[in-house]
Design a protein around this motif. Sequence first.
Motif, PDB file in Angstrom:
ATOM      1  N   THR A 144       1.063  -1.207  -0.120  1.00 23.92           N
ATOM      2  CA  THR A 144      -0.096   0.120   0.082  1.00 23.92           C
ATOM      3  C   THR A 144       0.862   1.247  -0.025  1.00 23.92           C
ATOM      4  OG1 THR A 144      -1.702  -1.211   1.283  1.00 23.92           O
ATOM      5  CG2 THR A 144      -1.691   1.090   1.305  1.00 23.92           C
ATOM      6  N   THR A 145       0.773   2.183  -0.960  1.00 20.84           N
ATOM      7  CA  THR A 145       1.599   3.424  -1.020  1.00 20.84           C
ATOM      8  C   THR A 145       0.846   4.420  -0.333  1.00 20.84           C
ATOM      9  OG1 THR A 145       2.759   2.684  -2.874  1.00 20.84           O
ATOM     10  CG2 THR A 145       2.795   4.711  -2.401  1.00 20.84           C
ATOM     11  N   VAL A 146       1.038   5.319   0.700  1.00 20.20           N
ATOM     12  CA  VAL A 146       0.860   6.545   1.071  1.00 20.20           C
ATOM     13  C   VAL A 146       1.557   7.630   1.086  1.00 20.20           C
ATOM     14  CG1 VAL A 146      -0.857   5.112   2.535  1.00 20.20           C
ATOM     15  CG2 VAL A 146       1.382   5.616   3.484  1.00 20.20           C
ATOM     16  N   GLY A 147       0.766   8.691   0.962  1.00 24.20           N
ATOM     17  CA  GLY A 147       1.576  10.167   0.939  1.00 24.20           C
ATOM     18  C   GLY A 147       1.794  10.555   2.227  1.00 24.20           C
ATOM     19  N   VAL A 148       2.873  10.979   2.681  1.00 21.36           N
ATOM     20  CA  VAL A 148       3.231  11.430   4.152  1.00 21.36           C
ATOM     21  C   VAL A 148       3.769  13.002   3.977  1.00 21.36           C
ATOM     22  CG1 VAL A 148       4.444  11.391   6.248  1.00 21.36           C
ATOM     23  CG2 VAL A 148       4.027   9.401   4.847  1.00 21.36           C
ATOM     24  N   ARG A 149       3.190  13.819   4.908  1.00 23.13           N
ATOM     25  CA  ARG A 149       3.456  15.250   4.796  1.00 23.13           C
ATOM     26  C   ARG A 149       3.880  15.626   6.064  1.00 23.13           C
ATOM     27  NH1 ARG A 149      -1.515  18.006   1.354  1.00 23.13           N
ATOM     28  NH2 ARG A 149      -2.566  17.492   3.378  1.00 23.13           N
ATOM     29  N   TYR A 150       5.205  16.151   6.156  1.00 24.80           N
ATOM     30  CA  TYR A 150       5.709  16.640   7.357  1.00 24.80           C
ATOM     31  C   TYR A 150       5.547  17.977   7.682  1.00 24.80           C
ATOM     32  CZ  TYR A 150       7.718  11.890   7.309  1.00 24.80           C
ATOM     33  OH  TYR A 150       8.024  10.679   6.990  1.00 24.80           O
ATOM     34  N   PHE A 151       5.096  18.478   8.927  1.00 19.63           N
ATOM     35  CA  PHE A 151       5.220  19.849   9.143  1.00 19.63           C
ATOM     36  C   PHE A 151       6.062  20.228  10.468  1.00 19.63           C
ATOM     37  CE2 PHE A 151       1.360  18.666   6.980  1.00 19.63           C
ATOM     38  CZ  PHE A 151       1.007  19.770   6.153  1.00 19.63           C
ATOM     39  N   ALA A 152       6.451  21.364  10.270  1.00 24.81           N
ATOM     40  CA  ALA A 152       7.216  22.094  11.489  1.00 24.81           C
ATOM     41  C   ALA A 152       8.426  21.179  12.016  1.00 24.81           C
ATOM     42  CB  ALA A 152       6.428  22.496  12.532  1.00 24.81           C
ATOM     43  N   GLY A 153       8.576  21.038  13.064  1.00 24.15           N
ATOM     44  CA  GLY A 153       9.592  20.172  13.606  1.00 24.15           C
ATOM     45  C   GLY A 153       9.773  18.655  12.937  1.00 24.15           C
ATOM     46  N   ALA A 154       8.675  18.160  12.734  1.00 23.61           N
ATOM     47  CA  ALA A 154       8.600  17.048  11.936  1.00 23.61           C
ATOM     48  C   ALA A 154       9.436  17.103  10.684  1.00 23.61           C
ATOM     49  CB  ALA A 154       6.907  16.371  11.790  1.00 23.61           C
ATOM     50  N   ALA A 155       9.184  17.943  10.003  1.00 23.82           N
ATOM     51  CA  ALA A 155       9.844  18.217   8.773  1.00 23.82           C
ATOM     52  C   ALA A 155      11.146  18.198   8.945  1.00 23.82           C
ATOM     53  CB  ALA A 155       9.459  19.326   7.813  1.00 23.82           C
ATOM     54  N   ALA A 156      11.549  19.116   9.845  1.00 21.60           N
ATOM     55  CA  ALA A 156      13.189  19.265  10.192  1.00 21.60           C
ATOM     56  C   ALA A 156      13.801  18.065  10.667  1.00 21.60           C
ATOM     57  CB  ALA A 156      13.052  20.165  11.198  1.00 21.60           C
ATOM     58  N   ALA A 157      13.018  17.211  11.382  1.00 20.29           N
ATOM     59  CA  ALA A 157      13.478  15.868  11.742  1.00 20.29           C
ATOM     60  C   ALA A 157      13.809  14.890  10.673  1.00 20.29           C
ATOM     61  CB  ALA A 157      12.742  15.385  13.033  1.00 20.29           C
ATOM     62  N   ALA A 158      12.657  15.058  10.041  1.00 20.26           N
ATOM     63  CA  ALA A 158      12.444  13.938   8.694  1.00 20.26           C
ATOM     64  C   ALA A 158      13.662  14.254   7.617  1.00 20.26           C
ATOM     65  CB  ALA A 158      11.177  13.968   8.180  1.00 20.26           C
ATOM     66  N   GLY A 159      13.897  15.522   7.351  1.00 20.90           N
ATOM     67  CA  GLY A 159      14.827  16.053   6.475  1.00 20.90           C
ATOM     68  C   GLY A 159      14.105  16.288   5.001  1.00 20.90           C
ATOM     69  N   LEU A 214       1.804  15.990  12.426  1.00 19.18           N
ATOM     70  CA  LEU A 214       1.779  17.386  12.994  1.00 19.18           C
ATOM     71  C   LEU A 214       2.327  17.232  14.313  1.00 19.18           C
ATOM     72  CD1 LEU A 214      -2.087  17.921  12.233  1.00 19.18           C
ATOM     73  CD2 LEU A 214       0.009  18.875  10.781  1.00 19.18           C
ATOM     74  N   PRO A 215       3.462  18.109  14.665  1.00 22.75           N
ATOM     75  CA  PRO A 215       4.226  18.041  15.833  1.00 22.75           C
ATOM     76  C   PRO A 215       3.354  18.842  16.659  1.00 22.75           C
ATOM     77  CG  PRO A 215       5.387  19.205  14.501  1.00 22.75           C
ATOM     78  CD  PRO A 215       4.186  18.771  13.735  1.00 22.75           C
ATOM     79  N   PRO A 216       3.284  18.838  17.949  1.00 25.37           N
ATOM     80  CA  PRO A 216       2.670  19.858  18.864  1.00 25.37           C
ATOM     81  C   PRO A 216       3.239  21.312  18.918  1.00 25.37           C
ATOM     82  CG  PRO A 216       4.156  18.124  20.239  1.00 25.37           C
ATOM     83  CD  PRO A 216       4.086  17.747  18.860  1.00 25.37           C
ATOM     84  N   PHE A 217       2.424  21.949  18.800  1.00 20.39           N
ATOM     85  CA  PHE A 217       2.767  23.660  18.573  1.00 20.39           C
ATOM     86  C   PHE A 217       2.049  24.523  19.217  1.00 20.39           C
ATOM     87  CE2 PHE A 217       0.434  22.075  14.936  1.00 20.39           C
ATOM     88  CZ  PHE A 217      -0.489  23.033  14.704  1.00 20.39           C
TER      89      PHE A 217
END
Length: 89
Positions: free
Chosen positions: A8-23, A83-86
């Motif tokens: 199963t292929t899913v799209g993942v979108r990272y925001f804020a600190g999650a994007a920074a941690a994921a790169g 979505l990380p806590p903000f």
Amino acid sequence: MTQRTTSTTVGVRYFAGAAAAAGVEEESVELPPGATVADLAAAVGGARGADLTRVLTACSFLLDGVTAERTDPLPAGAVVDVLPPFAGG
């Protein structure tokens, strides 16, 4: 002849600190059929490292724009927002 789906292929979108941690800000992830949000978190954390794994423990998730629990199954083609806590106002 019936063809069985092997992933199963899913799209993942990272925001804020999650994007920074994921790169990355977004990616496509292949998972076995029947995978859950928790399975997705484990897969991306394992692939991207300890920083993202740590952030994911505090994140909430949207599944196709709707609040998701970690036990929710992921349909093929779904988009998961991480979505990380903000704080703020």
